[in-house]
Scaffold this motif. Structure first.
Motif, PDB file in Angstrom:
ATOM      1  N   ALA A  42       0.834  -1.201   0.000  1.00  0.00           N
ATOM      2  CA  ALA A  42       0.000   0.000   0.000  1.00  0.00           C
ATOM      3  C   ALA A  42       0.874   1.258   0.000  1.00  0.00           C
ATOM      4  CB  ALA A  42      -0.919   0.004   1.216  1.00  0.00           C
ATOM      5  N   ARG A  92       2.193   4.856   1.045  1.00  0.00           N
ATOM      6  CA  ARG A  92       2.338   5.659   2.250  1.00  0.00           C
ATOM      7  C   ARG A  92       2.403   7.131   1.864  1.00  0.00           C
ATOM      8  NH1 ARG A  92       7.171   5.159   4.623  1.00  0.00           N
ATOM      9  NH2 ARG A  92       8.118   4.359   2.720  1.00  0.00           N
ATOM     10  N   LEU A 108      -2.555   4.300   2.656  1.00  0.00           N
ATOM     11  CA  LEU A 108      -3.803   4.477   1.914  1.00  0.00           C
ATOM     12  C   LEU A 108      -4.403   3.136   1.521  1.00  0.00           C
ATOM     13  CD1 LEU A 108      -2.888   7.464  -0.426  1.00  0.00           C
ATOM     14  CD2 LEU A 108      -3.737   7.496   1.929  1.00  0.00           C
ATOM     15  N   GLU A 109      -5.706   3.136   1.361  1.00  0.00           N
ATOM     16  CA  GLU A 109      -6.393   1.929   0.909  1.00  0.00           C
ATOM     17  C   GLU A 109      -5.960   1.578  -0.510  1.00  0.00           C
ATOM     18  OE1 GLU A 109      -8.422  -0.018   2.665  1.00  0.00           O
ATOM     19  OE2 GLU A 109      -8.018   1.256   4.400  1.00  0.00           O
ATOM     20  N   PRO A 110      -5.918   0.286  -0.864  1.00  0.00           N
ATOM     21  CA  PRO A 110      -5.442  -0.132  -2.189  1.00  0.00           C
ATOM     22  C   PRO A 110      -6.409   0.235  -3.313  1.00  0.00           C
ATOM     23  CG  PRO A 110      -5.384  -1.981  -0.645  1.00  0.00           C
ATOM     24  CD  PRO A 110      -6.178  -0.884  -0.014  1.00  0.00           C
ATOM     25  N   LEU A 111      -6.238   1.426  -3.874  1.00  0.00           N
ATOM     26  CA  LEU A 111      -7.044   1.866  -5.006  1.00  0.00           C
ATOM     27  C   LEU A 111      -6.173   2.788  -5.822  1.00  0.00           C
ATOM     28  CD1 LEU A 111      -9.749   2.142  -6.500  1.00  0.00           C
ATOM     29  CD2 LEU A 111     -10.254   4.091  -5.017  1.00  0.00           C
ATOM     30  N   ASP A 167      -7.777  15.516   2.225  1.00  0.00           N
ATOM     31  CA  ASP A 167      -7.682  14.133   1.742  1.00  0.00           C
ATOM     32  C   ASP A 167      -7.349  14.162   0.246  1.00  0.00           C
ATOM     33  OD1 ASP A 167      -7.786  11.417   1.435  1.00  0.00           O
ATOM     34  OD2 ASP A 167      -9.978  11.296   1.459  1.00  0.00           O
ATOM     35  N   ARG A 172       0.527   8.051   6.861  1.00  0.00           N
ATOM     36  CA  ARG A 172      -0.681   7.260   6.685  1.00  0.00           C
ATOM     37  C   ARG A 172      -0.493   6.251   5.570  1.00  0.00           C
ATOM     38  NH1 ARG A 172      -5.039  12.306   6.914  1.00  0.00           N
ATOM     39  NH2 ARG A 172      -4.666  12.842   9.121  1.00  0.00           N
TER      40      ARG A 172
END
Length: 308
Positions: free
Chosen positions: A124, A126, A284-287, A149, A282
């Motif tokens: 993921a 960072r 991040l979500e896998p997208l 964001d 942070r």
């Protein structure tokens, strides 16, 4: 959102802004958590630089990175293309002590990176996220940062020149926005400054082929501007490149007035030194949204990839 790199090794040659001599870069894939890695081949050996704000050793005309032994100049346009296209990990070999200026924009580097093809990795992404507001001001110029964001920029310039004046542009930076709205915006300068620099052996590679040049009244380039507000667009491009010397991408909203390489780096050094107060790492979500495949080759024929 997964980390990314490039699939293929590509290279290009071009004139260096400072020396006026031909230099070469080679872009290679890199594994997860490598970040941006420069390897400098100077003819007497090799050394490495993994950028961070404290390794910016000069900001005159362009941004220069150094490791105490070797340095590499004019890194901001390629770094802007790397970050703008959402590339986390890349190995940049430099044969010479500066990157080629190309046409003065990030467009040729976007084309080159497109040929290399962006690919996802298994870990993921960072980021370093701004957690609270900061106002960094010097001599009436400022960079302000706020939690956000994403990566958003609101930039204002104000030049006492009839072709520039006051220009403001606000953008949420995504790969598509970077390619469509910013990549082709060229650096700019004033004829009297160019003449002074050349007379003193500086900016020997600078010309109408790689910059928008203005005299006291107008633009000297026969083809004019690529955007009606090309000047502020290039300033945003430079800001993205200057922020890319962080070890991982920044996340936040930035309001900038009349900044340049020096203030950009001073702001980033302050943010870096006070990371515990203003930044949070942070995952991040896998997208990952892939960059739209627009053909830039007719515009930038000089950036033709060569098999390694």
């Amino acid at each position: 959102m997964l980390q990314t790199t490039i699939q293929k090794t590509v290279r290009c040659k071009g004139i260096g802004l400072h020396s006026g001599k031909q230099v070469e870069i080679v872009l290679r894939p890199a594994v997860e958590d490598t970040g941006i890695l420069f390897s400098l081949h100077t003819g007497v050996g090799s050394s490495f630089i993994t950028p961070n704000p404290d390794l910016v050793v000069a900001t005159g005309l362009a941004t220069t990175l150094g490791n105490g032994k070797d340095s590499v100049s004019t890194v901001e346009h390629l770094l802007a293309a790397v970050r703008g296209m959402g590339i986390d990990n890349i190995h940049i070999e430099v044969r010479g002590n500066e990157l080629p200026i190309m046409d003065g924009s990030a467009g040729p580097f976007v084309y080159l990176l497109r040929q290399a093809e962006v690919m996802e990795l298994s870990k993921a992404r960072r980021v370093m996220a701004v957690t609270k507001a900061i106002n960094f001001e010097q001599d009436g110029k400022y960079v302000r940062a706020y939690p956000h964001d994403g990566f958003a920029i609101d930039y204002t310039i104000d030049f006492d020149h009839p072709q520039i004046g006051r220009q403001t542009l606000s953008l949420e930076i995504t790969p598509d926005v970077f390619v469509d709205e910013l990549a082709k915006a060229r650096t700019f300068g004033f004829l009297k400054e160019v003449e002074y620099l050349h007379a003193n052996g500086l900016a020997l590679g600078g010309s109408l082929d790689n910059a928008v040049v203005l005299d006291d009244y107008g633009i000297l380039n026969e083809d004019g501007l690529r955007f009606v507000d090309e000047f502020v667009r290039h300033k945003i491009l430079d800001f993205i490149g200057d922020m890319a010397v962080m070890e991982v991408p920044l996340q936040g909203r930035f309001e900038i007035f009349a900044s340049g390489h020096a203030l950009n780096n001073s702001f980033l050094k302050y943010l870096y030194a006070n990371a515990e107060d203003y930044l949070e790492e942070r995952v991040l979500e896998p997208l990952y949204d892939k960059v739209a495949q627009k053909d830039l080759s007719p515009v930038y024929p000089e950036a033709v990839p060569v098999p390694a």
